[in-house]
Design an enzyme around this catalytic site. Sequence first.
Site, PDB file in Angstrom:
ATOM      1  N   SER A 146      -1.961  -5.190  10.316  1.00 33.95           N
ATOM      2  CA  SER A 146      -3.333  -5.309   9.819  1.00 33.95           C
ATOM      3  C   SER A 146      -3.773  -6.763   9.917  1.00 33.95           C
ATOM      4  O   SER A 146      -2.944  -7.682   9.842  1.00 33.95           O
ATOM      5  CB  SER A 146      -3.382  -4.865   8.360  1.00 33.95           C
ATOM      6  OG  SER A 146      -4.623  -5.213   7.791  1.00 33.95           O
ATOM      7  N   TYR A 168       0.108  -5.667  -0.843  1.00 40.40           N
ATOM      8  CA  TYR A 168      -0.002  -5.060   0.499  1.00 40.40           C
ATOM      9  C   TYR A 168      -0.037  -6.092   1.631  1.00 40.40           C
ATOM     10  O   TYR A 168       0.750  -5.976   2.589  1.00 40.40           O
ATOM     11  CB  TYR A 168      -1.270  -4.201   0.537  1.00 40.40           C
ATOM     12  CG  TYR A 168      -1.593  -3.639   1.901  1.00 40.40           C
ATOM     13  CD1 TYR A 168      -0.782  -2.654   2.480  1.00 40.40           C
ATOM     14  CD2 TYR A 168      -2.716  -4.075   2.609  1.00 40.40           C
ATOM     15  CE1 TYR A 168      -1.088  -2.131   3.731  1.00 40.40           C
ATOM     16  CE2 TYR A 168      -3.025  -3.540   3.844  1.00 40.40           C
ATOM     17  CZ  TYR A 168      -2.210  -2.576   4.410  1.00 40.40           C
ATOM     18  OH  TYR A 168      -2.507  -2.062   5.646  1.00 40.40           O
TER      19      TYR A 168
END
Length: 244
Positions: A146, A168
């Site tokens: 990501s 995350y």
Amino acid sequence: MSDTKTALITGANKGLGYQIAAGLGVRGYRIAVGARDEARGEAAVKTLHAAGVDAFTVPLDVTSDRSVTEAAELISHQGGRLDVLVNNAGISGPTGPGWAQDPTTLDLDVVRAVVDTNVYGVIRVTNAMLPLLRRSPAPRIVNVSSSVGSLAWQTDPTIEVGPIMAAYSPTKSYLNAVTVHYARQLAGTSILINAACPGLVATDFTGGLGRPAEEAAATPIRLATLPDDGPTGTFSNDDGTIPW
Ligand code: NAP
């Protein structure tokens, strides 16, 4: 041994993983649908079959040594080799308002759980599948990362980087680093391993915010189908290479 290429996608029962599976399926790959819940995996396989894709379910919880070992055995019995591994399964961990995860109040058990899935899970699955991948003439590994894992972007004041997700986001930085070290270790082999940034994708993960998963699958699919002279140890999105 059949000429049909087999691709395992973890967390392929829904979201981005499903669309990567569908996209590789229409390109002629036999799809091993990794799913931690067998019934959800079977449902995805049924939908893929209806779309004309050759697919089978692989019960696979990336946090379980036993599950991953059994998944490798199942794929071995299903054809003996693996051509593509897409490490897609991932979790965010609980978030507060606006998806925020405040580093100053983080529960370490949450951090452990997210690392276990997003990083250890990738290492666990990759190492279990490597013997099968080595039987392919052109193995490809894609780690779904990501932009939030890009330390360069997270520290660039000119870029809008979204909320602080302190559990995350670092797992994707860690995953990127792991990708680099696999690429170094596997340099000189036919295995190409790269990290993909899909952008913001409309899945359950984002509560439906973002672009269609079918569109976001393009970069993982490109990296899964690289030619033999393709890159390894890179991080890219639809526009090309992005900074670590
Ligand atoms: P999603 O719709 O929530 O799907 C996640 C998938 O991972 C589901 O199939 C889920 O299975 C599976 N999964 C979770 N934990 C697992 C485990 N322990 N073992 C096996 N499978 C497990 O999310 P998504 O948006 O498609 O995300 C896919 C990947 O893209 C993730 O790695 C995520 O970090 C990354 N990503 C997403 C976005 C975004 O905007 N959506 C952006 C950048 C990167 P269940 O159905 O059983 O829960």
